[in-house]
Design a protein around this motif. Structure first.
Motif, PDB file in Angstrom:
ATOM      1  N   LEU A  26      -6.021  -9.747  11.815  1.00 43.84           N
ATOM      2  CA  LEU A  26      -6.905  -8.631  12.115  1.00 43.84           C
ATOM      3  C   LEU A  26      -6.090  -7.364  11.861  1.00 43.84           C
ATOM      4  N   PRO A  27      -6.282  -6.729  10.703  1.00 45.95           N
ATOM      5  CA  PRO A  27      -5.409  -5.610  10.340  1.00 45.95           C
ATOM      6  C   PRO A  27      -5.591  -4.391  11.236  1.00 45.95           C
ATOM      7  N   VAL A  28      -4.466  -3.796  11.595  1.00 45.61           N
ATOM      8  CA  VAL A  28      -4.425  -2.473  12.209  1.00 45.61           C
ATOM      9  C   VAL A  28      -3.648  -1.599  11.230  1.00 45.61           C
ATOM     10  N   LEU A  29      -4.337  -0.691  10.569  1.00 45.03           N
ATOM     11  CA  LEU A  29      -3.750   0.100   9.495  1.00 45.03           C
ATOM     12  C   LEU A  29      -2.995   1.281  10.099  1.00 45.03           C
ATOM     13  N   VAL A  30      -1.705   1.380   9.793  1.00 44.90           N
ATOM     14  CA  VAL A  30      -0.856   2.400  10.399  1.00 44.90           C
ATOM     15  C   VAL A  30      -0.244   3.254   9.291  1.00 44.90           C
ATOM     16  N   GLY A  31      -0.594   4.543   9.271  1.00 42.09           N
ATOM     17  CA  GLY A  31      -0.043   5.417   8.243  1.00 42.09           C
ATOM     18  C   GLY A  31      -0.832   6.706   8.143  1.00 42.09           C
ATOM     19  N   PRO A  32      -0.540   7.518   7.125  1.00 43.13           N
ATOM     20  CA  PRO A  32      -1.274   8.772   6.925  1.00 43.13           C
ATOM     21  C   PRO A  32      -2.736   8.493   6.575  1.00 43.13           C
ATOM     22  N   GLU A  33      -3.647   8.993   7.394  1.00 42.04           N
ATOM     23  CA  GLU A  33      -5.059   8.653   7.225  1.00 42.04           C
ATOM     24  C   GLU A  33      -5.597   9.067   5.860  1.00 42.04           C
TER      25      GLU A  33
ATOM     26  N   LEU B  92      -3.175  -2.566   0.679  1.00 43.89           N
ATOM     27  CA  LEU B  92      -4.483  -2.677   1.324  1.00 43.89           C
ATOM     28  C   LEU B  92      -5.198  -3.955   0.913  1.00 43.89           C
ATOM     29  N   GLY B  93      -5.159  -4.265  -0.375  1.00 40.96           N
ATOM     30  CA  GLY B  93      -5.850  -5.456  -0.856  1.00 40.96           C
ATOM     31  C   GLY B  93      -5.308  -6.730  -0.250  1.00 40.96           C
ATOM     32  N   GLY B  94      -3.971  -6.820  -0.129  1.00 42.84           N
ATOM     33  CA  GLY B  94      -3.378  -8.006   0.478  1.00 42.84           C
ATOM     34  C   GLY B  94      -3.778  -8.171   1.934  1.00 42.84           C
ATOM     35  N   ALA B  95      -3.791  -7.054   2.679  1.00 44.36           N
ATOM     36  CA  ALA B  95      -4.172  -7.118   4.088  1.00 44.36           C
ATOM     37  C   ALA B  95      -5.631  -7.515   4.258  1.00 44.36           C
ATOM     38  N   LEU B  96      -6.507  -6.934   3.428  1.00 41.15           N
ATOM     39  CA  LEU B  96      -7.930  -7.242   3.561  1.00 41.15           C
ATOM     40  C   LEU B  96      -8.250  -8.662   3.096  1.00 41.15           C
ATOM     41  N   GLU B  97      -7.511  -9.149   2.089  1.00 42.43           N
ATOM     42  CA  GLU B  97      -7.696 -10.539   1.660  1.00 42.43           C
ATOM     43  C   GLU B  97      -7.314 -11.494   2.787  1.00 42.43           C
ATOM     44  N   ALA B  98      -6.219 -11.209   3.478  1.00 45.83           N
ATOM     45  CA  ALA B  98      -5.796 -12.040   4.605  1.00 45.83           C
ATOM     46  C   ALA B  98      -6.807 -11.969   5.741  1.00 45.83           C
ATOM     47  N   ALA B  99      -7.425 -10.801   5.929  1.00 45.66           N
ATOM     48  CA  ALA B  99      -8.461 -10.674   6.955  1.00 45.66           C
ATOM     49  C   ALA B  99      -9.685 -11.500   6.592  1.00 45.66           C
ATOM     50  N   ARG B 100     -10.082 -11.450   5.314  1.00 45.46           N
ATOM     51  CA  ARG B 100     -11.253 -12.250   4.883  1.00 45.46           C
ATOM     52  C   ARG B 100     -10.991 -13.741   5.031  1.00 45.46           C
TER      53      ARG B 100
ATOM     54  N   VAL C  86       1.899  -1.666   7.821  1.00 46.72           N
ATOM     55  CA  VAL C  86       2.696  -0.442   7.887  1.00 46.72           C
ATOM     56  C   VAL C  86       2.614   0.329   6.582  1.00 46.72           C
ATOM     57  N   HIS C  87       2.000   1.520   6.647  1.00 47.04           N
ATOM     58  CA  HIS C  87       1.898   2.440   5.510  1.00 47.04           C
ATOM     59  C   HIS C  87       1.203   1.774   4.317  1.00 47.04           C
ATOM     60  N   PRO C  88      -0.044   1.326   4.492  1.00 45.43           N
ATOM     61  CA  PRO C  88      -0.776   0.677   3.385  1.00 45.43           C
ATOM     62  C   PRO C  88      -1.461   1.721   2.507  1.00 45.43           C
ATOM     63  N   CYS C  89      -0.657   2.390   1.682  1.00 47.85           N
ATOM     64  CA  CYS C  89      -1.155   3.549   0.949  1.00 47.85           C
ATOM     65  C   CYS C  89      -1.342   3.287  -0.544  1.00 47.85           C
ATOM     66  N   ASP C  90      -1.470   2.018  -0.933  1.00 49.62           N
ATOM     67  CA  ASP C  90      -1.845   1.706  -2.309  1.00 49.62           C
ATOM     68  C   ASP C  90      -2.734   0.474  -2.317  1.00 49.62           C
ATOM     69  N   ALA C  91      -3.280   0.176  -3.480  1.00 45.58           N
ATOM     70  CA  ALA C  91      -4.247  -0.920  -3.587  1.00 45.58           C
ATOM     71  C   ALA C  91      -3.617  -2.271  -3.294  1.00 45.58           C
ATOM     72  N   HIS C  92      -2.345  -2.461  -3.652  1.00 42.80           N
ATOM     73  CA  HIS C  92      -1.685  -3.743  -3.409  1.00 42.80           C
ATOM     74  C   HIS C  92      -1.576  -4.025  -1.906  1.00 42.80           C
TER      75      HIS C  92
END
Length: 310
Positions: A47-54, A34-42, A26-32
């Motif tokens: 499986l992240p679904v990014l929800v927020g201002p594109e 986004l980075g946490g979500a992508l690390e968990a995906a790796r 929800v609203h992954p609009c900074d490096a922390h």
């Protein structure tokens, strides 16, 4: 990333699977965030679904050097809308967990608890900290230190049951739950001791299931066999508690932070009692904490799917 301690590492290893949980970030609009979500995906957890201002999400990804092209992006205008959309995705069966991004916790939870469009169930939601404490021989769960301010007995019953469900999902067999107070005897002038005794009796009568619940217990005799012996306490939980239930948010929050800062404990944390697990991350969380929180959410989501109806 530092190597997580063994028991937290075990949680991450148990959770990793070929079927990562679709999770609304929800609203992954900074490096922390986004980075946490992508690390968990790796790590094979979500499986992240990014929800927020594109525009904001893509800008944050570019600035941090993160590749988000493999993941679905659901564009909404602002953080309020992102929280609402995450709840809609849950209700539509598109995601099975929710992870906080770079919005305030209150903003996310306001959408979650909305009576018409949120993720409420017939149980009160509560937060569960999962600690790896040096020199303590088992995982230690603490609740509630983040959501319920001054819970009454009915709310404490849900807090206890949520914590038990979390413990079982993590693979803790027959967890022992200590309901904390300042003393280990019922004192009429101390309401926390009366609630603790009532919760213990409720567990004995089957109103709380899946664990042995005892209280009131002071912190020392809940976790120390020596304190239990010195005070001659007869209890299956005292001296070996897996779960500590705080009397209110102040006590729970101070206990959790003391374990982190004085004991060097590594923690993870999730919200339990909603339709799906909710991961509440903090900018101060390191990668190990974010991974462990996602792993706990995944295990709880699996546990909810496999748990037979009561």
């Amino acid at each position: 990333m530092s190597t997580p301690p063994r028991r937290i590492a075990d949680i991450i290893a148990r959770a990793a699977a070929p079927d990562p949980v679709p999770t609304a970030i929800v609203h992954p609009c900074d490096a922390h965030a986004l980075g946490g979500a992508l690390e968990a995906a790796r790590a094979g957890l979500i499986l992240p679904v990014l929800v927020g201002p594109e525009i904001k999400i893509r800008a944050a990804a570019e600035e941090a050097g993160l590749d988000i092209t493999p993941f679905e992006l659901v564009a909404v205008e602002h953080s309020h809308a992102a929280a609402d959309e995450a709840c809609r995705l849950v209700r539509a069966g598109r995601v099975a967990a929710v992870m906080k991004g770079s919005l305030h916790t209150d903003e996310l939870l306001a959408a979650v608890v909305n009576a018409d469009s949120g993720l409420r169930t017939d149980r009160r939601m509560s937060h569960v900290f999962i600690f790896e404490v040096p020199d303590y021989p088992r995982l230690l769960l603490v609740s509630d230190a983040a959501i319920n301010i001054a819970p009454d007995l009915a709310t404490k019953k849900d807090i206890v049951q949520n914590a038990i469900d979390c413990a079982l999902a993590l693979g803790i067999e027959a967890p022992g739950v200590a309901v904390l107070a300042a003393v280990e005897t019922v004192h009429p002038a101390m309401p926390a001791t009366i609630d603790a005794a009532a919760l213990s009796k409720m567990a004995q009568r089957g109103q709380i299931v899946g664990a042995t619940v005892d209280g009131p217990l002071a912190f020392d005799n809940a976790i120390s066999p020596d304190a239990k012996a010195a005070k001659h306490i007869v209890s299956e939980v005292a001296g070996r508690a897996d779960v500590l239930i705080a009397p209110d948010i102040e006590a729970g929050n101070m206990l959790a932070k003391q374990l982190t800062y004085f004991s060097g404990a590594l923690s993870a944390g999730i919200v339990v009692g909603a339709r799906v697990p909710i991961v509440l991350t903090s900018r101060a969380d390191d990668e190990a904490t974010r991974l462990a929180s996602c792993a706990a959410a995944l295990l709880l989501a699996r546990h909810k799917r496999l748990k037979p109806p009561q």
